[in-house]
Design an enzyme around this catalytic site. Structure first.
Site, PDB file in Angstrom:
ATOM      1  N   LEU A  82       0.846  -1.203   0.000  1.00 28.92           N
ATOM      2  CA  LEU A  82       0.000   0.000   0.000  1.00 28.92           C
ATOM      3  C   LEU A  82       0.875   1.245   0.000  1.00 28.92           C
ATOM      4  CD1 LEU A  82      -2.633  -1.271   2.548  1.00 28.92           C
ATOM      5  CD2 LEU A  82      -3.028  -0.821   0.121  1.00 28.92           C
ATOM      6  N   HIS A  98       0.488 -12.492   8.447  1.00 21.01           N
ATOM      7  CA  HIS A  98       1.639 -12.972   7.677  1.00 21.01           C
ATOM      8  C   HIS A  98       2.074 -14.345   8.202  1.00 21.01           C
ATOM      9  CE1 HIS A  98       5.277 -12.664   5.268  1.00 21.01           C
ATOM     10  NE2 HIS A  98       5.931 -13.138   6.318  1.00 21.01           N
TER      11      HIS A  98
HETATM   12  C1  GRF Z   1      -2.110 -16.265   4.476  1.00 20.42           C
HETATM   13  O1  GRF Z   1      -1.203 -17.286   4.800  1.00 20.42           O
HETATM   14  C2  GRF Z   1      -1.580 -14.921   4.910  1.00 20.42           C
HETATM   15  O2  GRF Z   1      -0.770 -14.998   6.044  1.00 20.42           O
HETATM   16  C3  GRF Z   1      -0.753 -14.507   3.725  1.00 20.42           C
HETATM   17  O3  GRF Z   1      -1.471 -14.950   2.610  1.00 20.42           O
HETATM   18  C4  GRF Z   1      -2.268 -16.076   2.963  1.00 20.42           C
HETATM   19  C5  GRF Z   1      -3.680 -15.743   2.585  1.00 20.42           C
HETATM   20  O4  GRF Z   1      -4.513 -16.868   2.622  1.00 20.42           O
HETATM   21  N1  GRF Z   1      -0.514 -13.090   3.743  1.00 20.42           N
HETATM   22  P1  GRF Z   1      -6.091 -16.723   2.400  1.00 20.42           P
HETATM   23  O5  GRF Z   1      -6.301 -16.009   1.074  1.00 20.42           O
HETATM   24  O6  GRF Z   1      -6.647 -15.968   3.556  1.00 20.42           O
HETATM   25  O7  GRF Z   1      -6.580 -18.141   2.335  1.00 20.42           O
END
Ligand code: GRF
Length: 177
Positions: A82, A98
């Site tokens: 962003l 994350h």
């Molecule tokens: C998750 O593991 C998150 O930590 C990362 O991307 C993935 C997203 O998964 N930033 P989802 O689209 O919520 O299934």
């Protein structure tokens, strides 16, 4: 919420009955948008190809979110950084989930990199978003052991199971403030 992919974290927030005002994506093929529509949540896509640059796209996105009464922006698998104009529209009010124990393993390949590094513990982190890559102040973290024979898929699956508890908990606390 901002999403780019499968949307399992979005689903966890929907299932937690948190007040999700709107869901936006940079990709119109993100399955997360289907989940949002199924839950009756307004959706929109803000593709970079429709705007002069990232700043312009982010300003239009921020305006759309404000029009929907958004006070807290949750990134769950949103794959674009962003820009400053967006962050200024929502000061201290953008959070991200994350799949690692930040500050270790920031970036888009955290699960692969944790396996390649041979760590015994991976994890999940929820943090405030700043202009860097997964670099804002940490709000909550949980460890996830790496098991013998783990692949990127099996490890990410177990990390996501932890995210699905951690993210709704933190968002619920922020909403209650
Ligand atoms: C998750 O593991 C998150 O930590 C990362 O991307 C993935 C997203 O998964 N930033 P989802 O689209 O919520 O299934």
């Amino acid at each position: 919420m901002l999403v780019s992919g499968e949307g399992t974290n979005l689903q966890a927030l929907i299932d937690s009955d948190l007040p999700i005002a709107a869901v936006a994506s940079n990709r119109n093929d993100a399955y997360a948008l289907v989940r949002a529509r199924n839950a009756g949540i307004p959706t929109a896509t803000f593709s970079l190809t429709c705007h002069a640059d990232r700043e312009e796209r982010d300003l239009v996105l921020a305006t759309w979110l404000e029009e929907h009464g958004v006070e807290l922006v949750v990134l769950a698998g949103y794959m674009h950084l962003l820009t400053q104009p967006f962050l200024e529209a929502f000061p201290e009010a953008v959070v991200n989930v994350h799949p690692s124990l930040l500050p270790s393993f920031p970036g888009a390949h955290a699960v692969e990199e944790q396996l390649a590094a041979g760590v015994q513990e991976a994890g999940a982190t929820v943090h405030l978003v700043d202009a860097g890559i997964d670099s804002g102040p940490i709000l909550a973290q949980e460890r996830v052991p790496v098991l013998d024979g783990d692949t990127v898929e099996t490890l990410h699956e177990r990390i996501k199971a932890v995210e699905h508890e951690l993210l709704p908990k933190v968002v619920g606390e922020l909403c209650a403030r």
